[in-house]
Design an enzyme around this catalytic site. Structure first.
Site, PDB file in Angstrom:
ATOM      1  N   SER A 137     -62.645  35.976  61.694  1.00  0.00           N
ATOM      2  CA  SER A 137     -63.459  34.930  62.322  1.00  0.00           C
ATOM      3  C   SER A 137     -63.661  33.811  61.300  1.00  0.00           C
ATOM      4  O   SER A 137     -63.486  34.018  60.100  1.00  0.00           O
ATOM      5  CB  SER A 137     -64.832  35.505  62.690  1.00  0.00           C
ATOM      6  OG  SER A 137     -65.732  34.483  63.036  1.00  0.00           O
ATOM      7  N   TYR A 150     -72.940  39.964  60.890  1.00  0.00           N
ATOM      8  CA  TYR A 150     -71.609  39.641  61.434  1.00  0.00           C
ATOM      9  C   TYR A 150     -70.728  38.995  60.367  1.00  0.00           C
ATOM     10  O   TYR A 150     -69.566  39.358  60.190  1.00  0.00           O
ATOM     11  CB  TYR A 150     -71.766  38.725  62.647  1.00  0.00           C
ATOM     12  CG  TYR A 150     -70.464  38.411  63.351  1.00  0.00           C
ATOM     13  CD1 TYR A 150     -69.744  39.424  63.986  1.00  0.00           C
ATOM     14  CD2 TYR A 150     -69.951  37.113  63.383  1.00  0.00           C
ATOM     15  CE1 TYR A 150     -68.551  39.140  64.639  1.00  0.00           C
ATOM     16  CE2 TYR A 150     -68.767  36.827  64.042  1.00  0.00           C
ATOM     17  CZ  TYR A 150     -68.066  37.843  64.669  1.00  0.00           C
ATOM     18  OH  TYR A 150     -66.877  37.569  65.312  1.00  0.00           O
TER      19      TYR A 150
HETATM   20  P1  NAI Z   1     -64.977  40.591  73.838  1.00  0.00           P
HETATM   21  O1  NAI Z   1     -66.352  41.133  73.744  1.00  0.00           O
HETATM   22  O2  NAI Z   1     -64.456  40.222  75.174  1.00  0.00           O
HETATM   23  O3  NAI Z   1     -63.909  41.597  73.178  1.00  0.00           O
HETATM   24  C1  NAI Z   1     -64.195  42.520  72.171  1.00  0.00           C
HETATM   25  C2  NAI Z   1     -63.743  43.880  72.654  1.00  0.00           C
HETATM   26  O4  NAI Z   1     -63.948  44.858  71.624  1.00  0.00           O
HETATM   27  C3  NAI Z   1     -64.564  44.336  73.876  1.00  0.00           C
HETATM   28  O5  NAI Z   1     -63.675  44.782  74.889  1.00  0.00           O
HETATM   29  C4  NAI Z   1     -65.389  45.490  73.325  1.00  0.00           C
HETATM   30  O6  NAI Z   1     -65.703  46.452  74.293  1.00  0.00           O
HETATM   31  C5  NAI Z   1     -64.433  46.020  72.254  1.00  0.00           C
HETATM   32  N1  NAI Z   1     -65.108  46.916  71.329  1.00  0.00           N
HETATM   33  C6  NAI Z   1     -66.314  46.779  70.730  1.00  0.00           C
HETATM   34  N2  NAI Z   1     -66.602  47.875  70.028  1.00  0.00           N
HETATM   35  C7  NAI Z   1     -65.553  48.730  70.163  1.00  0.00           C
HETATM   36  C8  NAI Z   1     -65.256  50.022  69.673  1.00  0.00           C
HETATM   37  N3  NAI Z   1     -66.132  50.706  68.915  1.00  0.00           N
HETATM   38  N4  NAI Z   1     -64.065  50.582  69.991  1.00  0.00           N
HETATM   39  C9  NAI Z   1     -63.185  49.924  70.779  1.00  0.00           C
HETATM   40  N5  NAI Z   1     -63.414  48.704  71.296  1.00  0.00           N
HETATM   41  C10 NAI Z   1     -64.590  48.124  70.989  1.00  0.00           C
HETATM   42  O7  NAI Z   1     -64.953  39.330  72.860  1.00  0.00           O
HETATM   43  P2  NAI Z   1     -63.742  38.560  72.151  1.00  0.00           P
HETATM   44  O8  NAI Z   1     -64.241  37.215  71.887  1.00  0.00           O
HETATM   45  O9  NAI Z   1     -62.473  38.726  72.896  1.00  0.00           O
HETATM   46  O10 NAI Z   1     -63.656  39.342  70.745  1.00  0.00           O
HETATM   47  C11 NAI Z   1     -62.456  39.815  70.175  1.00  0.00           C
HETATM   48  C12 NAI Z   1     -62.540  39.694  68.665  1.00  0.00           C
HETATM   49  O11 NAI Z   1     -62.644  38.312  68.300  1.00  0.00           O
HETATM   50  C13 NAI Z   1     -63.744  40.388  68.022  1.00  0.00           C
HETATM   51  O12 NAI Z   1     -63.337  41.042  66.842  1.00  0.00           O
HETATM   52  C14 NAI Z   1     -64.673  39.218  67.675  1.00  0.00           C
HETATM   53  O13 NAI Z   1     -65.517  39.515  66.576  1.00  0.00           O
HETATM   54  C15 NAI Z   1     -63.659  38.146  67.338  1.00  0.00           C
HETATM   55  N6  NAI Z   1     -64.152  36.773  67.401  1.00  0.00           N
HETATM   56  C16 NAI Z   1     -64.764  36.320  68.543  1.00  0.00           C
HETATM   57  C17 NAI Z   1     -65.251  35.025  68.585  1.00  0.00           C
HETATM   58  C18 NAI Z   1     -65.963  34.490  69.785  1.00  0.00           C
HETATM   59  O14 NAI Z   1     -66.635  33.453  69.655  1.00  0.00           O
HETATM   60  N7  NAI Z   1     -65.828  35.080  70.963  1.00  0.00           N
HETATM   61  C19 NAI Z   1     -65.091  34.118  67.429  1.00  0.00           C
HETATM   62  C20 NAI Z   1     -64.380  34.689  66.314  1.00  0.00           C
HETATM   63  C21 NAI Z   1     -63.937  35.972  66.323  1.00  0.00           C
END
Ligand code: NAI
Length: 257
Positions: A137, A150
């Site tokens: 990130s 975070y």
């Molecule tokens: P999202 O919440 O849609 O996707 C994250 C996924 O990770 C979800 O499906 C969630 O259930 C899953 N997850 C969480 N804990 C878990 C575990 N213990 N085991 C397996 N799966 C698990 O959100 P997004 O935005 O698609 O996030 C994806 C990645 O991008 C994350 O690592 C997040 O930190 C990163 N990110 C997101 C940003 C944002 O603004 N949305 C910005 C920068 C990075």
């Protein structure tokens, strides 16, 4: 170029993980979607159609991670790309966030990547090649208020990524990091339930499709690191060179949680 490549994706039941899986399938790759919610995984996989599969995998459970990786190897014989994408944030002041929440976030965002990489890397080494892509990130580069937990997890992800890249140099395995700024996904349902941060930074939130496309390009070009949006890359470099000046110039922009 990605045709026929087997790509294991963590956290693929929503957001950029799910979208990247769909884009990969369109390019002829074989996405393997993993996550905790079986019903959602099944729905995403059905939308993608054939040439993909899904497994329930919680990245905080080493035994489950190892078992799923073994099954994927049995099914396809190899894993070409590991997309370490699972993660979450909770925007809270240091004073108000209990220690247990720091531990849990590190266990998912950082240790989750350690576990998946630990399970997949021996197979990549045996097959003589592979690509590990870690979703970090912009928070992995720049600190901001209400993000001690975070930000620390994502700094850990980048430290891990940069060291592993050095360690695996010359062994045919590439290691990349993606550093996005805010993306319009379900991430904010947990990170910012009041919606105030999303409201403040809405004007520069990226569409998840844009980020998923960029992730696929990193897989194609094997670029080591990508900051998104591209304009932010300059700001991040400025932060590295002149942290105090950059804090004065951009601090207000980032401290909106
Ligand atoms: P999202 O919440 O849609 O996707 C994250 C996924 O990770 C979800 O499906 C969630 O259930 C899953 N997850 C969480 N804990 C878990 C575990 N213990 N085991 C397996 N799966 C698990 O959100 P997004 O935005 O698609 O996030 C994806 C990645 O991008 C994350 O690592 C997040 O930190 C990163 N990110 C997101 C940003 C944002 O603004 N949305 C910005 C920068 C990075």
């Amino acid at each position: 170029m990605l045709n026929g490549k087997v790509v294991l994706i963590s956290g693929a039941s929503s957001g950029i993980g799910a979208l990247t899986a769909a884009l990969l399938a369109k390019r002829g790759a074989v996405p393997v979607l993993t996550g905790r919610n079986e019903a959602r995984l099944a729905k995403q996989a059905a939308a993608i159609g054939r040439n993909c599969s899904y497994y329930v995998m919680d990245v905080t459970d080493m035994r489950q991670v190892e078992a799923v990786v073994r099954k994927v190897i049995q099914q396809y014989g190899r894993i070409d790309i590991l997309l370490n994408n699972a993660g979450y944030g909770q925007f809270e002041t240091f004073a108000d966030m209990p220690v247990e929440q720091f531990e849990a976030m590190m266990d998912t965002n950082y240790m989750g990547i350690v576990r998946c990489t630990k399970a997949v890397l021996p197979y990549m080494l045996k097959q003589g090649g592979g690509h590990i892509v870690n979703v970090a990130s912009m928070a992995g580069k720049i600190g901001s208020a209400k993000s001690t937990s975070y930000t620390a997890t994502k700094h850990a992800v980048l430290g891990f990524t940069n060291s592993l890249r050095m360690e695996l140099r010359g062994q045919g395995i590439r290691v990349s990091a993606i550093n996005p700024g805010p993306i319009d996904t379900e991430f904010f349902a947990i990170a910012d339930p009041t919606g105030s941060y999303a409201k403040n930074v809405g004007w520069f939130m990226m569409k998840p499709e844009y980020v998923a496309n960029a992730i696929v390009r990193v897989m194609e070009r094997k670029k080591s690191e990508l900051d998104l949006p591209h304009a932010a890359s300059l700001g991040i470099k400025l932060y590295g060179l002149f942290p105090r000046v950059a804090d004065r110039l951009f601090g207000g922009l980032f401290n909106r949680k």
